[in-house]
Design an enzyme around this catalytic site. Structure first.
Site, mmCIF file in Angstrom:
data_model
loop_
_atom_site.group_PDB
_atom_site.id
_atom_site.type_symbol
_atom_site.label_atom_id
_atom_site.label_comp_id
_atom_site.label_asym_id
_atom_site.label_seq_id
_atom_site.Cartn_x
_atom_site.Cartn_y
_atom_site.Cartn_z
ATOM 1 N N ARG A 7 42.472 44.961 31.738
ATOM 2 C CA ARG A 7 42.400 44.501 33.195
ATOM 3 C C ARG A 7 43.486 45.369 33.179
ATOM 4 O O ARG A 7 44.703 45.997 32.813
ATOM 5 C CB ARG A 7 42.608 43.267 33.555
ATOM 6 C CG ARG A 7 41.671 42.544 33.108
ATOM 7 C CD ARG A 7 40.355 42.340 34.114
ATOM 8 N NE ARG A 7 41.306 42.411 35.848
ATOM 9 C CZ ARG A 7 41.582 40.912 36.456
ATOM 10 N NH1 ARG A 7 40.988 39.785 36.006
ATOM 11 N NH2 ARG A 7 42.145 41.221 37.200
ATOM 12 N N ARG A 63 36.223 59.259 39.109
ATOM 13 C CA ARG A 63 35.624 60.253 38.889
ATOM 14 C C ARG A 63 36.005 61.893 39.197
ATOM 15 O O ARG A 63 35.717 62.826 38.912
ATOM 16 C CB ARG A 63 34.798 60.590 39.719
ATOM 17 C CG ARG A 63 33.401 59.666 39.640
ATOM 18 C CD ARG A 63 32.103 59.273 40.084
ATOM 19 N NE ARG A 63 31.671 57.925 40.691
ATOM 20 C CZ ARG A 63 31.682 57.267 41.051
ATOM 21 N NH1 ARG A 63 31.954 57.400 42.549
ATOM 22 N NH2 ARG A 63 30.507 56.152 41.661
ATOM 23 N N CYS A 75 32.388 50.123 42.806
ATOM 24 C CA CYS A 75 33.910 49.219 44.017
ATOM 25 C C CYS A 75 32.695 48.190 44.689
ATOM 26 O O CYS A 75 31.807 48.032 44.746
ATOM 27 C CB CYS A 75 33.548 50.077 44.562
ATOM 28 S SG CYS A 75 34.484 51.719 43.540
ATOM 29 N N ARG A 90 42.264 46.033 41.963
ATOM 30 C CA ARG A 90 41.953 45.900 40.335
ATOM 31 C C ARG A 90 40.899 46.700 39.869
ATOM 32 O O ARG A 90 39.962 46.613 40.327
ATOM 33 C CB ARG A 90 41.201 44.079 40.964
ATOM 34 C CG ARG A 90 42.760 43.089 41.304
ATOM 35 C CD ARG A 90 41.832 41.502 41.341
ATOM 36 N NE ARG A 90 43.025 40.549 41.415
ATOM 37 C CZ ARG A 90 43.531 40.914 43.100
ATOM 38 N NH1 ARG A 90 42.711 40.639 43.667
ATOM 39 N NH2 ARG A 90 43.930 39.150 43.177
#
Length: 121
Positions: A7, A63, A75, A90
């Site tokens: 995370r 990317r 996303c 996040r």
């Protein structure tokens, strides 16, 4: 070897494309470095933003990193909870690794540090 989730979160001061892309790239690079992850170790990357971040796709930043062209990235928007953190990005990175779950280094930057103080190492 198993799949682990790493995370990370960061914030931007304003919803400007350059801010979003630079903050995302910085976070992803730090997450990979902190856990000795190579792009070929990555199963997928899920990026969510608060609904006030919409000027650019953060996946574009991922990317653009050398060697990350073929990493699957997606996303989405975070839930719009009243009182939630603003301008937040996040990341949940799924990786193939031998790192034990307790030893995973999650990365929180800027205002997002306050989201998971319990994970500081």
């Amino acid at each position: 070897m198993t799949v682990r989730g790493i995370r990370g979160a960061t914030t931007v001061e304003s919803d400007e494309p350059l801010n979003v892309l630079e903050a995302t790239k910085h976070l992803v690079v730090e997450m990979a470095a902190a856990n000795s992850i190579e792009p070929t170790d990555i199963v997928s990357v899920l990026i969510s933003t608060t609904t006030d971040v919409k000027s650019s796709f953060p996946a574009k930043a991922v990317r653009s990193i050398e060697g990350w062209k073929y990493v699957p990235v997606m996303c989405t928007h975070e839930m719009d909870v009243p009182g939630g953190m603003a301008f937040c990005i996040r990341i949940l990175m799924h990786v193939n690794t031998d790192i034990k779950q307790i030893d995973v280094r999650h990365v929180y930057q800027k205002d997002a540090i306050s989201l998971r103080l319990d994970l500081e190492k």
